[in-house]
Scaffold this active site. Structure first.
Site, PDB file in Angstrom:
ATOM      1  N   GLU A  52      38.781  41.430  52.251  1.00 49.85           N
ATOM      2  CA  GLU A  52      37.393  41.568  52.697  1.00 49.85           C
ATOM      3  C   GLU A  52      37.177  41.034  54.108  1.00 49.85           C
ATOM      4  O   GLU A  52      36.158  41.336  54.733  1.00 49.85           O
ATOM      5  CB  GLU A  52      36.459  40.834  51.736  1.00 49.85           C
ATOM      6  N   GLU A  68      55.702  35.410  37.663  1.00 49.37           N
ATOM      7  CA  GLU A  68      55.217  34.097  38.087  1.00 49.37           C
ATOM      8  C   GLU A  68      56.210  32.973  37.777  1.00 49.37           C
ATOM      9  O   GLU A  68      56.037  31.837  38.235  1.00 49.37           O
ATOM     10  CB  GLU A  68      53.886  33.770  37.415  1.00 49.37           C
TER      11      GLU A  68
END
Length: 271
Positions: free
Chosen positions: A81, A112
């Site tokens: 953004e 992960e």
């Protein structure tokens, strides 16, 4: 130091499948209301990290978010953004997720759990001492994130983190940790809920405050936003109308001529 995963403690609610929909929604909302207060308690930590980041970015550095699952996706959302909102280059704020871009939409099993891959992913972006790396992990125990920050520390790269458990391995690894204690989730262990909300609120504060400090805002307006769609063009025209006290047609001509709200404001004032 004692470490307790409060994010995975048993919910304050039970027999969820027996509750009616209205009760479920009200209780989720009740828990969500506690999150901003938890974030407020961490403002001194947030401020310390932001000050350090701004210094780095003013000297040409970059900000990296690195996480897995929900935490990684939230970092990517915030990073993505920044260019359209503040007109900064796409490489200034970068979001990385365990498992790569595939993991943005679909979970990548065991991604992960690698303690070395996070550092490898950072090295793919030529990470350096000019940069800052923020590890994001609700539990504070994600190997992908911890391993990356450990390597950063060893290479004298500034590190921060956003986590939701006191004395977690991640909070003890980061140089400038942010710890937001939200307590047990409504759905036991589902840290995409309150913990995820807390992380998003902190990320909003970090990116917005940084960009204000870097001069990417005028008054309360996004004057450097990219005019990448009709909505943002309309917003740009509205800003010019308001700031310059001119009619819509003139504002539109200015915006189209200069292609940027800041440039339109600057050049109008020089006429």
């Amino acid at each position: 130091m004692k470490f307790t995963k409060t994010t995975e403690q048993d919910s304050n609610y039970t027999d969820l499948e027996k509750k009616d929909l209205s009760e479920i929604l009200k209780n989720i909302n009740k828990e969500d209301k506690t999150v901003p207060n938890a974030v407020e308690k961490s403002i001194p930590q947030i401020e310390a990290l932001i000050k350090a980041i701004v210094k780095k970015l003013k000297n040409g550095g970059r900000l990296f978010y690195i996480g897995a699952g929900t935490s990684g996706r939230l970092g990517i959302v915030d990073a993505s953004e920044c260019p359209p909102t503040f007109g900064v280059p796409h490489g200034m704020v970068i979001g990385l997720i365990a498992g790569g871009d595939t993991a943005i939409r679909k979970s990548v099993e065991f991604a992960e759990d690698s303690k070395s891959q996070g550092w490898k992913d950072l090295c793919d972006h030529s990470i350096s001492t000019n940069d800052v790396v923020i590890g994001i992990a609700a539990s504070g125990t994600t190997p992908y994130v911890i391993g990356a920050l450990e390597k950063c520390n060893a290479h004298n790269i500034l590190t921060g983190c956003i986590t939701c458990n006191h004395n977690s391995p991640l909070s003890l690894t980061a140089q400038l940790p942010i710890v937001v204690i939200v307590g047990p989730e409504f759905l036991t262990g589902s840290s995409r809920m309150k913990a995820g909300t807390a992380q998003k609120l902190v990320l909003n504060m970090i990116s917005t405050s940084i960009m204000i400090q870097l001069g990417k805002v005028k008054g309360n307006k996004m004057v450097d936003m990219q005019l990448s769609n009709k909505k943002l063009i309309r917003r740009g025209i509205a800003i010019l109308k308001s700031e310059l006290k001119i009619e819509k047609d003139q504002a539109k001509k200015l915006l189209m001529k200069y292609g940027n709200v800041r440039e339109a404001l600057r050049n109008f004032n020089q006429l």
